[in-house]
Scaffold this motif. Structure first.
Motif, PDB file in Angstrom:
ATOM      1  N   ARG A  51     -60.597 -20.069  -0.476  1.00 28.51           N
ATOM      2  CA  ARG A  51     -59.817 -19.065  -1.205  1.00 28.51           C
ATOM      3  C   ARG A  51     -60.193 -17.630  -0.826  1.00 28.51           C
ATOM      4  NH1 ARG A  51     -61.350 -21.379  -6.861  1.00 28.51           N
ATOM      5  NH2 ARG A  51     -61.746 -23.178  -5.547  1.00 28.51           N
ATOM      6  N   SER A  52     -61.069 -17.465   0.144  1.00 27.35           N
ATOM      7  CA  SER A  52     -61.508 -16.134   0.562  1.00 27.35           C
ATOM      8  C   SER A  52     -60.504 -15.477   1.494  1.00 27.35           C
ATOM      9  CB  SER A  52     -62.871 -16.225   1.263  1.00 27.35           C
ATOM     10  OG  SER A  52     -63.885 -16.601   0.357  1.00 27.35           O
ATOM     11  N   VAL A  53     -60.253 -14.199   1.271  1.00 32.18           N
ATOM     12  CA  VAL A  53     -59.350 -13.405   2.116  1.00 32.18           C
ATOM     13  C   VAL A  53     -60.130 -12.173   2.567  1.00 32.18           C
ATOM     14  CG1 VAL A  53     -57.178 -12.138   2.245  1.00 32.18           C
ATOM     15  CG2 VAL A  53     -57.352 -14.177   0.779  1.00 32.18           C
ATOM     16  N   GLN A  54     -60.521 -12.133   3.839  1.00 32.36           N
ATOM     17  CA  GLN A  54     -61.264 -10.984   4.350  1.00 32.36           C
ATOM     18  C   GLN A  54     -60.298  -9.908   4.827  1.00 32.36           C
ATOM     19  OE1 GLN A  54     -63.376 -10.927   8.237  1.00 32.36           O
ATOM     20  NE2 GLN A  54     -65.242 -10.568   7.029  1.00 32.36           N
ATOM     21  N   ILE A  55     -60.474  -8.702   4.327  1.00 29.63           N
ATOM     22  CA  ILE A  55     -59.626  -7.571   4.694  1.00 29.63           C
ATOM     23  C   ILE A  55     -60.341  -6.795   5.791  1.00 29.63           C
ATOM     24  CG2 ILE A  55     -58.383  -5.561   3.853  1.00 29.63           C
ATOM     25  CD1 ILE A  55     -57.593  -8.294   2.594  1.00 29.63           C
ATOM     26  N   LYS A  56     -59.739  -6.752   6.946  1.00 30.33           N
ATOM     27  CA  LYS A  56     -60.383  -6.135   8.106  1.00 30.33           C
ATOM     28  C   LYS A  56     -59.956  -4.677   8.278  1.00 30.33           C
ATOM     29  CE  LYS A  56     -61.021 -10.421  10.721  1.00 30.33           C
ATOM     30  NZ  LYS A  56     -62.490 -10.356  10.665  1.00 30.33           N
ATOM     31  N   GLY A  57     -60.791  -3.952   8.993  1.00 29.02           N
ATOM     32  CA  GLY A  57     -60.456  -2.579   9.345  1.00 29.02           C
ATOM     33  C   GLY A  57     -60.501  -1.630   8.164  1.00 29.02           C
ATOM     34  N   LYS A  58     -59.690  -0.584   8.247  1.00 30.72           N
ATOM     35  CA  LYS A  58     -59.746   0.485   7.245  1.00 30.72           C
ATOM     36  C   LYS A  58     -58.923   0.198   5.996  1.00 30.72           C
ATOM     37  CE  LYS A  58     -56.097   3.043   9.677  1.00 30.72           C
ATOM     38  NZ  LYS A  58     -55.793   4.273  10.419  1.00 30.72           N
ATOM     39  N   GLU A  59     -58.167  -0.895   5.978  1.00 27.22           N
ATOM     40  CA  GLU A  59     -57.374  -1.206   4.793  1.00 27.22           C
ATOM     41  C   GLU A  59     -58.287  -1.513   3.609  1.00 27.22           C
ATOM     42  OE1 GLU A  59     -53.372  -3.615   3.733  1.00 27.22           O
ATOM     43  OE2 GLU A  59     -54.891  -4.802   4.754  1.00 27.22           O
ATOM     44  N   LEU A  60     -57.894  -1.044   2.444  1.00 28.13           N
ATOM     45  CA  LEU A  60     -58.669  -1.277   1.240  1.00 28.13           C
ATOM     46  C   LEU A  60     -58.271  -2.600   0.595  1.00 28.13           C
ATOM     47  CD1 LEU A  60     -58.607   2.279  -0.397  1.00 28.13           C
ATOM     48  CD2 LEU A  60     -60.311   1.292   1.150  1.00 28.13           C
ATOM     49  N   VAL A  61     -59.220  -3.215  -0.083  1.00 27.99           N
ATOM     50  CA  VAL A  61     -58.963  -4.477  -0.769  1.00 27.99           C
ATOM     51  C   VAL A  61     -57.845  -4.309  -1.793  1.00 27.99           C
ATOM     52  CG1 VAL A  61     -59.957  -6.127  -2.406  1.00 27.99           C
ATOM     53  CG2 VAL A  61     -61.256  -5.430  -0.384  1.00 27.99           C
ATOM     54  N   GLY A  62     -57.835  -3.168  -2.494  1.00 27.94           N
ATOM     55  CA  GLY A  62     -56.802  -2.929  -3.494  1.00 27.94           C
ATOM     56  C   GLY A  62     -55.396  -2.945  -2.917  1.00 27.94           C
ATOM     57  N   THR A  63     -55.242  -2.487  -1.692  1.00 25.03           N
ATOM     58  CA  THR A  63     -53.931  -2.505  -1.046  1.00 25.03           C
ATOM     59  C   THR A  63     -53.463  -3.936  -0.833  1.00 25.03           C
ATOM     60  OG1 THR A  63     -54.432  -0.427   0.081  1.00 25.03           O
ATOM     61  CG2 THR A  63     -52.624  -1.724   0.968  1.00 25.03           C
ATOM     62  N   ALA A  64     -54.373  -4.811  -0.426  1.00 30.41           N
ATOM     63  CA  ALA A  64     -54.031  -6.218  -0.227  1.00 30.41           C
ATOM     64  C   ALA A  64     -53.665  -6.887  -1.549  1.00 30.41           C
ATOM     65  CB  ALA A  64     -55.200  -6.953   0.433  1.00 30.41           C
ATOM     66  N   ILE A  65     -54.364  -6.528  -2.617  1.00 29.53           N
ATOM     67  CA  ILE A  65     -54.025  -7.068  -3.940  1.00 29.53           C
ATOM     68  C   ILE A  65     -52.643  -6.592  -4.359  1.00 29.53           C
ATOM     69  CG2 ILE A  65     -54.656  -7.087  -6.380  1.00 29.53           C
ATOM     70  CD1 ILE A  65     -57.557  -6.686  -5.525  1.00 29.53           C
ATOM     71  N   GLU A  66     -52.387  -5.310  -4.186  1.00 31.51           N
ATOM     72  CA  GLU A  66     -51.093  -4.729  -4.558  1.00 31.51           C
ATOM     73  C   GLU A  66     -49.952  -5.387  -3.796  1.00 31.51           C
ATOM     74  OE1 GLU A  66     -49.409  -0.216  -5.217  1.00 31.51           O
ATOM     75  OE2 GLU A  66     -50.547  -0.630  -3.399  1.00 31.51           O
ATOM     76  N   ARG A  67     -50.203  -5.722  -2.540  1.00 33.65           N
ATOM     77  CA  ARG A  67     -49.179  -6.342  -1.688  1.00 33.65           C
ATOM     78  C   ARG A  67     -48.987  -7.825  -2.001  1.00 33.65           C
ATOM     79  NH1 ARG A  67     -51.205  -4.641   2.982  1.00 33.65           N
ATOM     80  NH2 ARG A  67     -52.371  -6.570   3.285  1.00 33.65           N
ATOM     81  N   GLY A  68     -49.930  -8.423  -2.727  1.00 35.66           N
ATOM     82  CA  GLY A  68     -49.813  -9.827  -3.082  1.00 35.66           C
ATOM     83  C   GLY A  68     -50.560 -10.772  -2.173  1.00 35.66           C
TER      84      GLY A  68
ATOM     85  N   ALA B 229     -58.893   3.906  -6.027  1.00 37.57           N
ATOM     86  CA  ALA B 229     -57.982   4.690  -5.191  1.00 37.57           C
ATOM     87  C   ALA B 229     -56.574   4.097  -5.154  1.00 37.57           C
ATOM     88  CB  ALA B 229     -58.538   4.788  -3.771  1.00 37.57           C
ATOM     89  N   ILE B 230     -56.398   2.850  -5.587  1.00 37.19           N
ATOM     90  CA  ILE B 230     -55.095   2.172  -5.543  1.00 37.19           C
ATOM     91  C   ILE B 230     -54.535   2.081  -6.954  1.00 37.19           C
ATOM     92  CG2 ILE B 230     -53.871   0.096  -4.796  1.00 37.19           C
ATOM     93  CD1 ILE B 230     -55.226   1.692  -2.544  1.00 37.19           C
ATOM     94  N   GLN B 231     -53.348   2.645  -7.155  1.00 36.71           N
ATOM     95  CA  GLN B 231     -52.754   2.704  -8.490  1.00 36.71           C
ATOM     96  C   GLN B 231     -52.103   1.391  -8.909  1.00 36.71           C
ATOM     97  OE1 GLN B 231     -53.113   5.421 -10.528  1.00 36.71           O
ATOM     98  NE2 GLN B 231     -54.440   6.153  -8.875  1.00 36.71           N
ATOM     99  N   GLY B 232     -51.588   0.612  -7.958  1.00 37.59           N
ATOM    100  CA  GLY B 232     -50.791  -0.565  -8.291  1.00 37.59           C
ATOM    101  C   GLY B 232     -51.582  -1.837  -8.511  1.00 37.59           C
ATOM    102  N   ILE B 233     -52.790  -1.723  -9.056  1.00 33.55           N
ATOM    103  CA  ILE B 233     -53.607  -2.886  -9.374  1.00 33.55           C
ATOM    104  C   ILE B 233     -54.273  -2.652 -10.728  1.00 33.55           C
ATOM    105  CG2 ILE B 233     -54.051  -3.457  -6.952  1.00 33.55           C
ATOM    106  CD1 ILE B 233     -56.814  -2.180  -7.227  1.00 33.55           C
ATOM    107  N   GLN B 234     -54.871  -3.693 -11.271  1.00 40.65           N
ATOM    108  CA  GLN B 234     -55.601  -3.565 -12.532  1.00 40.65           C
ATOM    109  C   GLN B 234     -57.099  -3.568 -12.252  1.00 40.65           C
ATOM    110  OE1 GLN B 234     -53.965  -5.518 -16.326  1.00 40.65           O
ATOM    111  NE2 GLN B 234     -53.522  -7.041 -14.744  1.00 40.65           N
ATOM    112  N   TYR B 235     -57.759  -2.489 -12.623  1.00 44.00           N
ATOM    113  CA  TYR B 235     -59.205  -2.453 -12.505  1.00 44.00           C
ATOM    114  C   TYR B 235     -59.803  -3.217 -13.669  1.00 44.00           C
ATOM    115  CZ  TYR B 235     -63.975  -0.719 -12.488  1.00 44.00           C
ATOM    116  OH  TYR B 235     -65.342  -0.645 -12.483  1.00 44.00           O
ATOM    117  N   VAL B 236     -60.766  -4.100 -13.382  1.00 51.51           N
ATOM    118  CA  VAL B 236     -61.352  -4.957 -14.415  1.00 51.51           C
ATOM    119  C   VAL B 236     -62.714  -4.440 -14.859  1.00 51.51           C
ATOM    120  CG1 VAL B 236     -62.179  -7.281 -14.954  1.00 51.51           C
ATOM    121  CG2 VAL B 236     -60.102  -6.978 -13.578  1.00 51.51           C
TER     122      VAL B 236
END
Length: 261
Positions: free
Chosen positions: A161-178, A192-199
């Motif tokens: 279930r692990s998703v590694q985000i490579k390069g300069k992209e932020l983890v929050g962007t990947a969450i926002e994108r689904g 820094a990413i508005q379209g996610i829920q900080y826990v």
């Protein structure tokens, strides 16, 4: 954020107005958005910023950029990664300056129930309940896969279930994108990413504070000489970055520093 960094930059007009090439970890975009325009107005210099993780082998990773000889004047990385570069004689050792620390935290997709991550056991349960968990290839991601998951006893269960985000992209962007429903990264990147829920942050027992550091290359050595002279004459400013979201902890010689103001 430390006085040394921005005083060095603000005094760069004592040398000449020019492009200032910056390599920086993804923890700093919000700070640069607030500080950068004022710096450029006051100095006439222009910031040319390249973002990337402090660790990793992707084209965006800071070690790769440094190895490939990308043009830079200043570099911001977490301390272990920066120390490694200093040992390779990439930077001037006496210009390394401690800045801030940021804790690893959790975020989820908008609309999802916020999981309880307040204790080690509830964090473990939340991770096992998630269908996909994103983390970076950088320092926080290395800690998550090599230390956190094994410490929680779930390293094998998390592989699928692990998703590694490579390069300069932020983890929050990947969450926002689904691309993932659950993400782990420093609070500074997640906020820094508005379209996610900080826990919230990881429990203290399994927390890893990521300390951010700054160093210079030979090309701005004279900036630091000017900065030192200025500080000797005028002293340090009280604050430079109004960390409104409290995403950083100011360097104070401990890992329990207070939020920056």
């Amino acid at each position: 954020m430390s006085a040394a960094l921005w005083n060095a930059s603000l005094l760069s007009t004592a040398v000449h107005a020019a492009d200032v090439h910056v390599l920086a970890t993804g923890a700093l975009p919000a700070a640069f958005r607030e500080l950068g325009p004022g710096f450029e107005r006051q100095t006439g210099n222009h910031l040319v910023i390249s973002w990337g993780p402090s660790y990793g082998a992707s084209a965006d990773a800071l070690p790769t950029r440094i190895k490939n000889g990308e043009k830079m004047d200043v570099c911001f990385m977490i301390r272990p990664a920066l120390d490694e570069q200093i040992r390779q004689d990439k930077f001037l050792p006496d210009t390394r300056t401690d800045l801030v620390a940021s804790r690893i935290s959790v975020a989820v997709q908008v609309g999802m129930p916020k999981p309880d991550v307040s204790t080690v056991e509830t964090l473990r349960n939340a991770l096992l309940a998630a269908k996909s968990v994103a983390f970076s290839e950088g320092a926080s991601g290395i800690y998550i896969t090599e230390t956190l998951f094994p410490k929680l006893g779930i390293a094998d269960q998390m592989k699928a279930r692990s998703v590694q985000i490579k390069g300069k992209e932020l983890v929050g962007t990947a969450i926002e994108r689904g691309d993932a429903e659950f993400g782990l990264q420093q609070i500074s990147e997640l906020r820094a990413i508005q379209g996610i829920q900080y826990v919230g942050s990881l429990p203290q027992e399994v927390q890893k504070v990521m300390a951010l550091h700054f160093t210079a290359t030979e090309s701005i050595f004279s900036y630091f000489e000017a900065m030192r002279a200025y500080l000797e004459q005028h002293g340090k400013p009280v604050a430079l970055y109004s960390d409104k979201a409290s995403v950083f902890h100011c360097n104070s010689g401990t890992t329990s520093g207070k939020p920056c103001v």
